[in-house]
Design a protein around this motif. Structure first.
Motif, short mmCIF file in Angstrom:
data_model
loop_
_atom_site.label_atom_id
_atom_site.label_comp_id
_atom_site.label_asym_id
_atom_site.label_seq_id
_atom_site.Cartn_x
_atom_site.Cartn_y
_atom_site.Cartn_z
N LEU A 193 0.83 -1.21 0.00
CA LEU A 193 0.00 0.00 0.00
C LEU A 193 0.86 1.26 0.00
N ARG A 194 1.96 1.24 0.75
CA ARG A 194 2.88 2.39 0.74
C ARG A 194 3.50 2.58 -0.64
N ALA A 195 3.86 1.48 -1.29
CA ALA A 195 4.48 1.59 -2.60
C ALA A 195 3.53 2.23 -3.61
N VAL A 196 2.25 1.87 -3.55
CA VAL A 196 1.27 2.45 -4.48
C VAL A 196 1.05 3.92 -4.19
N ALA A 197 1.00 4.29 -2.92
CA ALA A 197 0.73 5.68 -2.55
C ALA A 197 1.95 6.57 -2.74
N GLY A 198 3.16 6.01 -2.49
CA GLY A 198 4.36 6.83 -2.41
C GLY A 198 4.92 7.31 -3.73
N LYS A 199 5.01 6.40 -4.70
CA LYS A 199 5.48 6.74 -6.05
C LYS A 199 6.89 7.36 -6.06
N VAL A 200 7.69 7.08 -5.05
CA VAL A 200 9.09 7.50 -5.01
C VAL A 200 9.93 6.24 -5.12
N TRP A 201 10.85 6.18 -6.09
CA TRP A 201 11.48 4.93 -6.43
C TRP A 201 12.16 4.25 -5.24
N GLU A 202 12.90 4.99 -4.44
CA GLU A 202 13.58 4.36 -3.31
C GLU A 202 12.58 3.73 -2.35
N LEU A 203 11.47 4.40 -2.08
CA LEU A 203 10.41 3.84 -1.23
C LEU A 203 9.77 2.63 -1.89
N VAL A 204 9.46 2.76 -3.18
CA VAL A 204 8.84 1.66 -3.92
C VAL A 204 9.75 0.45 -3.91
N ARG A 205 11.02 0.66 -4.21
CA ARG A 205 11.98 -0.45 -4.30
C ARG A 205 12.08 -1.22 -3.00
N ARG A 206 12.26 -0.50 -1.91
CA ARG A 206 12.46 -1.20 -0.63
C ARG A 206 11.21 -1.98 -0.21
N ASN A 207 10.06 -1.37 -0.38
CA ASN A 207 8.82 -2.03 0.04
C ASN A 207 8.47 -3.20 -0.86
N LEU A 208 8.66 -3.04 -2.17
CA LEU A 208 8.30 -4.14 -3.08
C LEU A 208 9.32 -5.25 -3.09
N ASP A 209 10.55 -4.97 -2.76
CA ASP A 209 11.50 -6.06 -2.55
C ASP A 209 10.99 -6.98 -1.44
N TRP A 210 10.45 -6.37 -0.39
CA TRP A 210 9.91 -7.16 0.72
C TRP A 210 8.69 -7.96 0.24
N VAL A 211 7.78 -7.31 -0.49
CA VAL A 211 6.57 -7.99 -0.94
C VAL A 211 6.92 -9.16 -1.86
N ALA A 212 7.82 -8.93 -2.79
CA ALA A 212 8.19 -9.99 -3.74
C ALA A 212 8.74 -11.21 -3.02
N ALA A 213 9.44 -11.00 -1.94
CA ALA A 213 10.07 -12.11 -1.22
C ALA A 213 9.16 -12.76 -0.18
N ASN A 214 8.13 -12.03 0.27
CA ASN A 214 7.37 -12.48 1.44
C ASN A 214 5.85 -12.49 1.26
N HIS A 215 5.37 -12.45 0.02
CA HIS A 215 3.93 -12.30 -0.17
C HIS A 215 3.13 -13.48 0.33
N SER A 216 3.75 -14.62 0.55
CA SER A 216 3.01 -15.78 1.06
C SER A 216 3.28 -16.06 2.54
N SER A 217 3.89 -15.12 3.23
CA SER A 217 4.17 -15.31 4.65
C SER A 217 2.93 -15.04 5.49
N GLU A 218 2.91 -15.58 6.70
CA GLU A 218 1.76 -15.41 7.58
C GLU A 218 1.63 -13.96 8.03
N THR A 219 0.39 -13.51 8.17
CA THR A 219 0.12 -12.13 8.55
C THR A 219 -1.20 -12.06 9.29
N CYS A 220 -1.46 -10.90 9.87
CA CYS A 220 -2.76 -10.64 10.48
C CYS A 220 -3.71 -10.11 9.42
N ASP A 221 -5.00 -10.28 9.67
CA ASP A 221 -6.00 -9.82 8.70
C ASP A 221 -6.19 -8.32 8.78
#
Length: 469
Positions: A193-221
């Motif tokens: 959600l931050r990556a979509v709202a932020g639109k700043v490459w450094e912010l997008v890169r760091r957040n989406l690197d995490w999403v790409a690696a962890n999108h199937s990890s356990e989370t709260c609803d």
């Protein structure tokens, strides 16, 4: 005859009347204990377990009303210009809290069972600032810049809770440090959600690197109550973030390797989304939280207009109808509206919700209205639907499926919600299921964000300016 007690038993004739009422047809008598229930002449029938949140105290001689969303768009425009301006003013008051750049969830420090809402939730902040950017355009630059500065600060600090700082749920205001009390962690929707709202490459890169690696990890609803590695809300919104991020990374040759990585992760998520369609056709949030309006919020937040769970698709239409029927039957305020032939349904969180009594939520009613407006716009643009979706929508509207009638349905939801506002456009988190009084956190920021999004969706869907009064 009504139910009465004789040595702890029922008078037989009264028992027969009560027993003839099916569990799913119970109309709430709004009494909370057996003695007051009997004194009111109602039936008392405890249910355990009670996943559908059926009332224990119910009428023997009333049946559930069917709700309709059919409303006249031309005559019932839901927000006047001065009301929309007031919503925006209240929304802006919750941004850049104490000059920190943070978005407060609410200025309310004592909300009953929810406690203190004066924190900056990662999810709420990203959704709110994206809504603000959509609403204000270039006028959002100052507050947007402060929020982005805060996000950068928040990501570059040690985490005290033994989780990645990117998936912390909430932060103190104005300190900007993570909340260290007991809470449902991690919450993995924040990075996308931050990556979509932020639109700043450094912010997008760091957040989406995490999403790409962890999108199937356990989370709260979304509601911070249950855990899973497979929530529809997370998957669908993450997919959008990764696809947009892939395009961003590829633009002007920024980072082709990351563009490919994000695209691959998005495809992995996409392959799993179809598993969330129930046998009856609606989309469920997770295996242990099936009928949940988080799914409707996901449809609005995560749609890329690429055909996957588009607004006129059968699974989306069936989800809207399924949840409308659920909340129509669950809440006395909706039954009262149906009995009075008033169109509209107030939407709550999920089947069996008991938080603060389990009530309709303003932000979710606005989200359902937004979906109806998006359906109106899609239809106006020549969008098609199959016969099943059209039949379901026709039944939900109680009239033909047209752009105007879909606009009218969205209006009906907002008008019914607005009926219960008692202090201008100030909006609490919830509307009491029985008497319609406002309760829980006051001036909830997410409410205002979603109402503004509904207003914008309505304007986009209207065929001519004559409908925007």
């Amino acid at each position: 005859m009504f139910r009465a007690a004789v040595a702890g038993l029922l008078i037989p004739a009264a028992a027969v009347e009560c027993e003839q009422v099916q569990l799913g047809d119970r109309v709430d008598c709004t009494r909370m204990d057996e003695d007051s229930c009997r004194a009111a002449g109602c039936c008392w029938g405890p249910v355990s377990p009670n996943p559908g949140n059926a009332p224990w105290c119910f009428f023997s001689n009333r049946t559930l009303q069917s709700c309709t969303l059919g409303g006249d768009a031309k005559a019932r425009y839901p927000m006047r210009a001065f009301e929309a301006a007031e919503v925006l003013r209240l929304f802006e008051a919750n941004l850049d809290a104490e000059g920190s750049g943070e978005v407060m969830a609410s200025p309310d420090h004592a909300t009953g069972p929810g406690g203190d809402y004066y924190y900056a939730w990662a999810r709420d902040g990203a959704l709110s600032m994206h809504a603000y950017l959509q609403t204000k355009g270039a006028g959002a630059e100052e507050k947007m810049g402060k929020w982005l500065s805060w996000v950068e600060r928040s990501m570059n600090q040690p985490d005290p809770n033994d989780v990645d700082i990117l998936v912390e749920p909430k932060y103190l205001i104005p300190q900007g440090t993570p909340y260290t009390g007991g809470w449902c962690r991690p919450q993995n929707d924040g990075p996308g959600l931050r990556a979509v709202a932020g639109k700043v490459w450094e912010l997008v890169r760091r957040n989406l690197d995490w999403v790409a690696a962890n999108h199937s990890s356990e989370t709260c609803d979304l509601w911070e109550e249950v855990r899973s590695s497979d929530f529809f809300w997370n998957r669908y919104t993450m997919r959008k973030a990764l696809i947009l991020g892939s395009k961003f990374a590829a633009s002007a040759g920024k980072d082709e390797a990351r563009a490919a990585k994000y695209s691959t992760a998005a495809k992995e998520i996409e392959q799993q989304l179809g598993d969330h369609v129930d046998a009856s056709g609606y989309v469920f949030e997770s295996t242990d939280r099936r009928k949940d309006t988080a799914v409707i919020e996901a449809f609005n937040v995560g749609d890329l207009e690429d055909g996957l769970f588009g607004p006129l698709s059968t699974p989306v239409v069936r989800t809207l109808a399924t949840l409308s029927d659920l909340f129509c039957k669950s809440y006395a305020v909706n039954q009262q509206a149906a009995a009075a032939k008033t169109p509209g349904v107030l939407f709550g969180r999920y089947e069996g919700d008991s938080y603060d009594g389990g009530n309709p939520w303003v932000l979710l009613t606005a989200s359902a209205a937004t979906l109806l407006y998006r359906q109106a716009q899609a239809l106006a643009k020549g969008g098609s639907m199959d016969a099943d979706a059209k039949q379901v929508l026709h039944q939900l509207l109680g009239r033909d499926v047209t752009q105007q009638n879909l606009l009218g349905a969205g209006d009906a939801l907002l008008l019914l919600m607005k009926k219960y506002l008692t202090n201008g456009m100030h909006m609490n988190e919830q509307i009491d299921r029985n008497d319609g009084s406002l309760k829980s956190a006051r001036d909830l920021t997410w409410n205002y964000a979603n109402v503004l999004k509904a207003i914008a969706a309505r304007k986009a869907a209207a065929a001519t300016d004559t409908l925007v009064i």
